[in-house]
Design a protein around this motif. Sequence first.
Motif, short mmCIF file in Angstrom:
data_model
loop_
_atom_site.label_atom_id
_atom_site.label_comp_id
_atom_site.label_asym_id
_atom_site.label_seq_id
_atom_site.Cartn_x
_atom_site.Cartn_y
_atom_site.Cartn_z
N PRO A 214 -41.63 11.21 -0.28
CA PRO A 214 -40.61 10.18 -0.54
C PRO A 214 -39.19 10.73 -0.46
O PRO A 214 -38.26 10.02 -0.07
CB PRO A 214 -40.95 9.68 -1.94
N TYR A 215 -39.02 12.01 -0.86
CA TYR A 215 -37.69 12.61 -0.76
C TYR A 215 -37.24 12.66 0.70
O TYR A 215 -36.08 12.35 1.02
CB TYR A 215 -37.70 14.02 -1.35
N LYS A 216 -38.15 13.03 1.59
CA LYS A 216 -37.81 13.11 3.01
C LYS A 216 -37.34 11.76 3.54
O LYS A 216 -36.34 11.69 4.27
CB LYS A 216 -39.03 13.59 3.80
N GLN A 217 -38.03 10.70 3.19
CA GLN A 217 -37.63 9.38 3.66
C GLN A 217 -36.26 9.00 3.14
O GLN A 217 -35.42 8.46 3.87
CB GLN A 217 -38.68 8.34 3.23
N ALA A 218 -36.01 9.27 1.87
CA ALA A 218 -34.70 8.97 1.29
C ALA A 218 -33.61 9.84 1.92
O ALA A 218 -32.49 9.37 2.15
CB ALA A 218 -34.74 9.19 -0.23
N TRP A 219 -33.94 11.10 2.20
CA TRP A 219 -32.99 12.02 2.82
C TRP A 219 -32.60 11.50 4.21
O TRP A 219 -31.41 11.48 4.55
CB TRP A 219 -33.62 13.41 2.93
N PHE B 243 -28.98 10.47 5.47
CA PHE B 243 -28.39 11.21 6.59
C PHE B 243 -27.88 10.26 7.65
O PHE B 243 -26.77 10.45 8.19
CB PHE B 243 -29.43 12.17 7.17
N ARG B 244 -28.66 9.25 7.97
CA ARG B 244 -28.21 8.27 8.97
C ARG B 244 -26.95 7.56 8.51
O ARG B 244 -26.06 7.24 9.31
CB ARG B 244 -29.34 7.27 9.24
N GLN B 245 -26.84 7.28 7.22
CA GLN B 245 -25.68 6.57 6.69
C GLN B 245 -24.42 7.43 6.65
O GLN B 245 -23.32 6.96 6.94
CB GLN B 245 -25.99 6.05 5.28
N PHE C 168 -23.97 10.79 8.08
CA PHE C 168 -23.68 11.79 9.11
C PHE C 168 -23.82 11.29 10.53
O PHE C 168 -23.45 12.00 11.46
CB PHE C 168 -24.60 13.01 8.94
N SER C 169 -24.35 10.09 10.73
CA SER C 169 -24.66 9.66 12.10
C SER C 169 -23.41 9.57 12.98
O SER C 169 -23.46 9.88 14.17
CB SER C 169 -25.37 8.30 12.07
N GLY C 170 -22.28 9.16 12.41
CA GLY C 170 -21.08 9.00 13.23
C GLY C 170 -20.09 10.12 13.09
O GLY C 170 -19.01 10.07 13.70
N GLU C 171 -20.42 11.14 12.33
CA GLU C 171 -19.47 12.23 12.08
C GLU C 171 -19.67 13.39 13.06
O GLU C 171 -20.77 13.65 13.50
CB GLU C 171 -19.64 12.78 10.66
N ARG C 172 -18.58 14.04 13.35
CA ARG C 172 -18.67 15.31 14.06
C ARG C 172 -18.76 16.43 13.03
O ARG C 172 -18.18 16.32 11.94
CB ARG C 172 -17.42 15.54 14.92
N PRO C 173 -19.48 17.49 13.35
CA PRO C 173 -19.51 18.61 12.40
C PRO C 173 -18.10 19.11 12.12
O PRO C 173 -17.23 19.12 12.99
CB PRO C 173 -20.34 19.67 13.14
N SER C 174 -17.86 19.50 10.87
CA SER C 174 -16.55 20.03 10.50
C SER C 174 -16.28 21.31 11.28
O SER C 174 -17.19 22.04 11.65
CB SER C 174 -16.51 20.32 9.00
#
Length: 427
Positions: free
Chosen positions: A148-153, A157-159, A161-167
């Motif tokens: 369940p942790y993996k699914q929540a992670w 993550f999609r919410q 990091f999906s549109g961000e570029r790595p710092s």
Amino acid sequence: MQKTTLIWFRRNLRLSDNAVLQTAVARGLPLAAVYAAERPSESANPRRAAFHHQAAAELSAALAVKGIPLFAVQGDPVETLPEWARRLNAQSVLADEAYTPSETLQDNRIWRILDAEGIAFERINDRAVFAKADIMSEYGRPYAEFAPYKQAWLQAFRQHFSGERPSETAKIPFQTAFAGLPPFPDAPQAVLAQRGGEQAAWRQWRQFLPELDVYPLLKDFPAKKATSQLGAYLSAGCISPRELAQEAAARGADVWLENLIRRDFYYQLAFHHAEMPSEPENPADAVFFQRWTKGETGFPLIDAAMRCLRKSGWLPPVLRQVTAQFWCMTLRQNWQHGAAWFAAQQTDHDEALNIGNWQAAAGLLSPHALRVLHPTVAAQQFDPDGTFIRRHVPELAHLPKDFIHTPWLAGADIDSHGYPPPLAEAV
């Protein structure tokens, strides 16, 4: 002396995507930094101490280019960190967030000392993709099982990091607040399979990238050397797990990405479930312990793995699981003894991950999903032609495929050069 922002580098020894460094730069004050150097002769794990020292030395040189000193200090951080904060007139001390009970206790003691002197002590997530309280169940409680942790992670993550570029590397202005920069002490002498540092970490990642597509197929065959071998770099913080997660996700490398998810899981587990006993209830069987650690159990794959770990300080993940399960399930020994020995050997030792992996091997995490293989079955599955065994158990290198996993069945027909019979009847 002008006020400064003091950075305590411990497990985030890099410039790229360093949240602690970026926060410190934003304060607008001159920067100074400290690194708590271990004496290898006093370290329980000289390999890890040497690797981290190499990484810190490279970081020191990079910071020096910007006029920022990195002081290598020795001794108990509870005493030395407040002392250096006073000496450098720090307005605040920033460090990467800790997770294990021992580090949390240490941080709390430091915080009390600094707070009494009017110096802020701030900790920022720089070890994990998500911090210890970022991923919670719908009831606001931490997860105790990985699925369940993996699914929540993944949803988080999609919410986030999906549109961000790595710092990128923090834009550090050159400063002249210090008349001279301290020389960083020479690295301790140690034979390491990898070199520490941010540059080496990125080289290792780029070297592994062509293997990402075949990673799901080859990751459990240790003779193929198909894993990333980034563990030591992640442990020292030479490379950012956030950047790696974004690159892996962008390439659709979901199987490899699970390694970073499990890493986050074990971190939050170490913090939220600190009540798990770390001391064994019973002493280890002396004969079992000696033969297991020396790679003389009589089970070829187990022995090859243990000898590999002793010699190199590294072991493929699948063999960490196999050897741990052999210790816990076949020999029926307390997991804490095995975890302590691994902690002293691994260049990539990370307390939270080591304990999490051993608890999983002992069936304490998600026991309904635990799959334990007979050591001979595991050998036939993960090293079918015996290549890995021959590489690390030379007394068996001449054996044909039919006997490489079960040399005791060959009887007197084949000389096994003193290789011992099986230590115990595997169950």
